[in-house]
Design an enzyme around this catalytic site. Structure first.
Site, PDB file in Angstrom:
ATOM      1  N   HIS A  65       0.843  -1.185   0.000  1.00  0.00           N
ATOM      2  CA  HIS A  65       0.000   0.000   0.000  1.00  0.00           C
ATOM      3  C   HIS A  65       0.887   1.247   0.000  1.00  0.00           C
ATOM      4  CE1 HIS A  65      -3.949  -2.014   1.506  1.00  0.00           C
ATOM      5  NE2 HIS A  65      -3.940  -1.877   0.195  1.00  0.00           N
ATOM      6  N   ASP A  67       1.085   4.175   1.437  1.00  0.00           N
ATOM      7  CA  ASP A  67       1.617   4.850   2.621  1.00  0.00           C
ATOM      8  C   ASP A  67       2.745   4.067   3.274  1.00  0.00           C
ATOM      9  OD1 ASP A  67      -0.592   3.069   3.127  1.00  0.00           O
ATOM     10  OD2 ASP A  67      -0.676   3.753   5.203  1.00  0.00           O
ATOM     11  N   HIS A  68       3.004   2.847   2.775  1.00  0.00           N
ATOM     12  CA  HIS A  68       4.100   2.031   3.304  1.00  0.00           C
ATOM     13  C   HIS A  68       5.220   1.808   2.297  1.00  0.00           C
ATOM     14  CE1 HIS A  68       1.786   0.668   6.921  1.00  0.00           C
ATOM     15  NE2 HIS A  68       0.788   1.015   6.126  1.00  0.00           N
ATOM     16  N   HIS A 142      -4.593  -8.654   6.375  1.00  0.00           N
ATOM     17  CA  HIS A 142      -4.894  -7.339   5.823  1.00  0.00           C
ATOM     18  C   HIS A 142      -5.641  -7.516   4.498  1.00  0.00           C
ATOM     19  CE1 HIS A 142      -4.626  -3.092   5.637  1.00  0.00           C
ATOM     20  NE2 HIS A 142      -3.709  -3.014   4.686  1.00  0.00           N
ATOM     21  N   ASP A 210      -0.063  -3.063   9.199  1.00  0.00           N
ATOM     22  CA  ASP A 210      -1.475  -3.191   8.862  1.00  0.00           C
ATOM     23  C   ASP A 210      -1.987  -4.621   8.996  1.00  0.00           C
ATOM     24  OD1 ASP A 210      -0.773  -0.643   8.164  1.00  0.00           O
ATOM     25  OD2 ASP A 210      -1.959  -0.622   6.329  1.00  0.00           O
ATOM     26  N   HIS A 268       0.763   4.513  13.232  1.00  0.00           N
ATOM     27  CA  HIS A 268      -0.164   4.348  12.109  1.00  0.00           C
ATOM     28  C   HIS A 268      -1.538   4.876  12.513  1.00  0.00           C
ATOM     29  CE1 HIS A 268      -2.470   2.320   8.876  1.00  0.00           C
ATOM     30  NE2 HIS A 268      -1.319   2.345   8.206  1.00  0.00           N
TER      31      HIS A 268
END
Length: 309
Positions: A65, A67-68, A142, A210, A268
């Site tokens: 993802h 944001d990672h 996830h 996550d 997070h």
């Protein structure tokens, strides 16, 4: 002198905020520098934290993802630009190989051959890493394939000075005793390591990003000296946690308690929460976990707790 600390580069979830950058965590562990989940802005945050590309020896991606992972191209290009000479292993979920290839070669640049891909796959533990720092990956729960990581120092020994003196073990004999497990003392009698030392557990850090609540998260955190874990939501949004594959602060505290972790670092954080809700994250996690808790803020430096004696 060895340094073991977590340098927090970013603590937001999907959307950065004025006070929380996208994800990024740098673990300084003696000669190792492990960069976890470099989101957008990682290069800038590293500079603000006084870190350079040469500090990185390994990169660990939990999943792909944005944001990672969207800071990965810039990080690799900075490694190339700064002519980092040592190998940099990059661990990532093998099922995301197409995203790895896109990010690895996102734009043209003068490439480097020090980047060593190390994909992980499967449903069981994936042991990786060097002899002095064992890295294990486990799948989490996830919306896309995601792995958590556990870094563990091998168990060692704590020498007892009075027992060494009692047995006449001094100088180079101490090192020999530690290396081979026994020596002959100056008077000829055999001295075993257990005669002069006590077992000392190695330090352990767990990195759980996550995921919804799952047994693997607890297993990664088992007896960890530090658990760094996502806590995207508060109780009021618990109904969103499981469907989106995330944890609340209370659930993060429950993972730490069930695992017997020593310290807990929450991160997070959803962009919906302003600074006036920070205390709620700590309070809700503390309802489940009675150890030290830190709500991570950008550019925090959090030392690993002292080794267990």
């Amino acid at each position: 002198m060895s340094v073991r600390e977590l340098v927090v580069l970013g603590t937001s979830s999907a959307v950065p905020t004025p006070r929380r950058n996208h994800n990024g965590y740098f673990l300084r562990w003696d000669s190792h520098g492990v960069l976890f989940d470099p989101g957008e802005g990682t290069q800038r945050q590293m500079r603000l934290a006084g870190l350079s590309a040469t500090d990185i020896t390994r990169i660990c991606l939990t999943h792909f993802h944005g944001d990672h992972a969207l800071g990965l191209p810039g990080t690799i290009q900075r490694i190339a630009r700064d002519k980092v000479a040592h190998p940099v292993r990059v661990t990532y979920p093998a099922q995301g190989r197409e995203y790895w290839e896109r990010l690895r070669h996102a734009t043209p640049f003068h490439d480097t051959d020090v980047i060593v891909p190390q994909p992980v796959a499967g449903t069981g533990a994936c042991p990786l890493g060097e002899h002095d720092l064992r890295l294990t990956a486990l799948p989490l729960r996830h919306s896309v394939t995601a792995y958590g990581y556990r870094l563990a120092e091998p168990d060692g020994w704590r020498m007892l000075p009075d027992r060494l003196t009692e047995h006449g073990v001094t100088g180079p004999l101490i090192g020999a005793l530690h290396r081979q497990g026994w020596v002959n003392a100056p008077d000829g009698h055999r001295v075993d390591l257990t005669d002069c030392a006590l077992p000392r557990p190695g330090q352990t850090l767990a990195f759980v990003m996550d995921t919804a609540y799952c047994p693997q998260a607890v297993e990664l955190a088992r007896d960890a000296d530090m658990l760094v874990i996502e806590s995207t939501y508060l109780d009021s949004e618990e109904h969103l946690a499981d469907p989106y594959g995330h944890l609340t602060a209370r659930q993060a505290g429950r993972v730490a308690a069930e695992a017997g972790a020593r310290t807990l670092v929450l991160t997070h954080i959803s962009e919906r929460y302003d600074a006036d809700r920070d205390a709620d994250f700590l309070a809700q996690a503390a309802a489940e976990f009675d150890g030290p808790i830190t709500l991570a803020q950008d550019l925090d430096r959090i030392p690993l707790p002292p080794r267990s004696r």
